[in-house]
Motif scaffolding. Structure first.
Motif, short mmCIF file in Angstrom:
data_model
loop_
_atom_site.label_atom_id
_atom_site.label_comp_id
_atom_site.label_asym_id
_atom_site.label_seq_id
_atom_site.Cartn_x
_atom_site.Cartn_y
_atom_site.Cartn_z
N PRO A 3 -9.18 28.29 -70.68
CA PRO A 3 -8.00 27.63 -69.93
C PRO A 3 -6.79 27.49 -70.89
O PRO A 3 -6.77 27.30 -72.08
CB PRO A 3 -8.56 26.16 -69.90
N ILE A 4 -5.58 27.42 -70.21
CA ILE A 4 -4.30 27.30 -70.73
C ILE A 4 -3.84 26.05 -70.76
O ILE A 4 -3.52 25.54 -69.71
CB ILE A 4 -3.24 28.44 -70.14
N GLU A 5 -3.67 25.26 -71.86
CA GLU A 5 -3.18 23.93 -71.89
C GLU A 5 -1.78 23.70 -71.42
O GLU A 5 -0.81 24.24 -71.98
CB GLU A 5 -3.63 23.25 -73.19
N VAL A 42 -9.58 26.65 -57.14
CA VAL A 42 -9.57 25.21 -58.14
C VAL A 42 -9.49 26.04 -59.48
O VAL A 42 -8.78 25.70 -60.35
CB VAL A 42 -10.66 24.05 -57.90
N THR A 43 -10.58 26.87 -59.82
CA THR A 43 -10.64 27.25 -61.22
C THR A 43 -9.64 28.21 -61.66
O THR A 43 -8.98 28.14 -62.61
CB THR A 43 -11.90 28.17 -61.40
N ALA A 44 -8.94 29.28 -60.63
CA ALA A 44 -7.84 29.96 -60.97
C ALA A 44 -6.72 29.24 -61.53
O ALA A 44 -5.99 29.26 -62.63
CB ALA A 44 -7.51 30.59 -59.82
N LEU A 45 -6.42 27.82 -60.62
CA LEU A 45 -5.22 27.03 -61.00
C LEU A 45 -5.55 26.29 -62.05
O LEU A 45 -4.64 26.28 -63.19
CB LEU A 45 -4.95 25.99 -59.81
N ARG A 46 -6.64 25.83 -62.17
CA ARG A 46 -7.01 24.95 -63.58
C ARG A 46 -6.84 25.84 -65.06
O ARG A 46 -6.16 25.54 -65.69
CB ARG A 46 -8.30 24.23 -63.25
N ASP A 47 -7.51 26.82 -64.96
CA ASP A 47 -7.59 27.71 -66.01
C ASP A 47 -6.17 28.51 -66.31
O ASP A 47 -6.11 28.92 -67.32
CB ASP A 47 -8.73 28.89 -65.82
N GLY A 115 -7.15 35.11 -59.82
CA GLY A 115 -7.69 34.54 -60.85
C GLY A 115 -6.94 33.59 -61.86
O GLY A 115 -5.48 33.80 -61.60
N ALA A 116 -7.13 33.20 -62.82
CA ALA A 116 -6.42 32.43 -63.79
C ALA A 116 -5.31 33.33 -64.50
O ALA A 116 -4.11 32.89 -64.74
CB ALA A 116 -7.22 31.97 -64.93
N ASP A 117 -5.60 34.66 -64.45
CA ASP A 117 -4.62 35.37 -65.14
C ASP A 117 -3.31 35.69 -64.40
O ASP A 117 -2.23 35.92 -64.87
CB ASP A 117 -5.12 36.76 -65.39
N VAL A 118 -3.52 35.62 -63.03
CA VAL A 118 -2.55 35.90 -62.12
C VAL A 118 -1.56 34.55 -62.05
O VAL A 118 -0.47 34.51 -62.07
CB VAL A 118 -2.90 36.12 -60.61
N VAL A 119 -2.24 33.38 -62.06
CA VAL A 119 -1.67 32.14 -61.86
C VAL A 119 -0.70 31.92 -63.48
O VAL A 119 0.57 31.44 -63.29
CB VAL A 119 -2.65 30.91 -61.95
N ALA A 120 -1.30 32.35 -64.57
CA ALA A 120 -1.00 32.06 -65.79
C ALA A 120 0.38 33.08 -65.76
O ALA A 120 1.43 32.62 -66.40
CB ALA A 120 -1.66 32.37 -66.80
#
Length: 198
Positions: A3-5, A42-47, A115-120
């Motif tokens: 996860p990215i804080e 939810v996981t994609a956004l959170r992480d 995934g989280a990489d796209v969101v980040a």
């Protein structure tokens, strides 16, 4: 991917758009694949760096027990969800305002390969740009997530009418950062069960 804080002054609320009835799919997409799509969003956004993550519910009813919400996930019921996507977008912006975040990221529940990489990546682009606006692009087609700084939220709420969401506002902005994410996901939304099964 860990996860990215999010830093306090650059916080971003992650909004899962999951209020629709899923007419073409045959049931609300919040329930698709036994809730797997909802958990993935939810996981994609959170992480990917969003906090809080808030799921917007509608067709499933006002009881959150009707869906399989991951632990620690907030939710809101959009009572007027049937009037169109705009109602859910406005409710999501109100939730982000209540949370006091500087940014909001919208992600529909029916794009399970995001995934989280796209969101980040999109969130980083919004934070780095002058406008505070960024959205993922797949094969030259605008997609999700879309990230917007709070200075735009009122205008987005006004522009969103009927079954149009934030796109009606973003499409008018020449200063929106388009973030190519072809290397990370397809960005394809799932409208029919047979598509999701392939």
């Amino acid at each position: 991917m860990p996860p990215i804080e999010p830093s306090a002054h650059l916080s971003c609320a992650g909004i899962v758009l999951a209020a629709g009835a899923g007419t073409r799919y045959g049931k609300p997409k919040a329930l698709a694949e036994d809730g797997a799509w909802l958990r993935a969003a939810v996981t994609a956004l959170r992480d990917g760096g969003c906090a809080p993550v808030i799921v917007m519910l509608g067709a499933t009813g006002p009881d959150p027990a009707a869906v399989d919400l991951p632990a620690g996930t907030e939710w809101r019921w959009v009572a007027d969800w049937a009037t169109g996507l705009s109602a859910t977008v406005r409710a999501g912006l109100r939730a982000a305002t209540e949370a006091g975040t500087e940014y909001v990221a919208f992600l529909p529940v029916d794009i399970p390969d995001i995934g989280a990489d796209v969101v980040a990546r999109v969130l980083a682009a919004a934070r780095a740009g002058d406008s505070g606006l960024a959205r993922a692009v797949f094969h030259n087609t605008p997609g999700h997530p879309a990230v917007m700084k709070n200075s735009h939220w009122e205008a987005i709420s006004v522009a969103a009418v009927g079954d149009t969401g934030a796109g009606s506002y973003l499409g008018t902005r020449q200063d929106m950062v388009c973030v190519t994410c072809d290397d990370l996901a397809t960005g394809t939304d799932r409208d029919f069960p047979e598509v999701g099964a392939q």
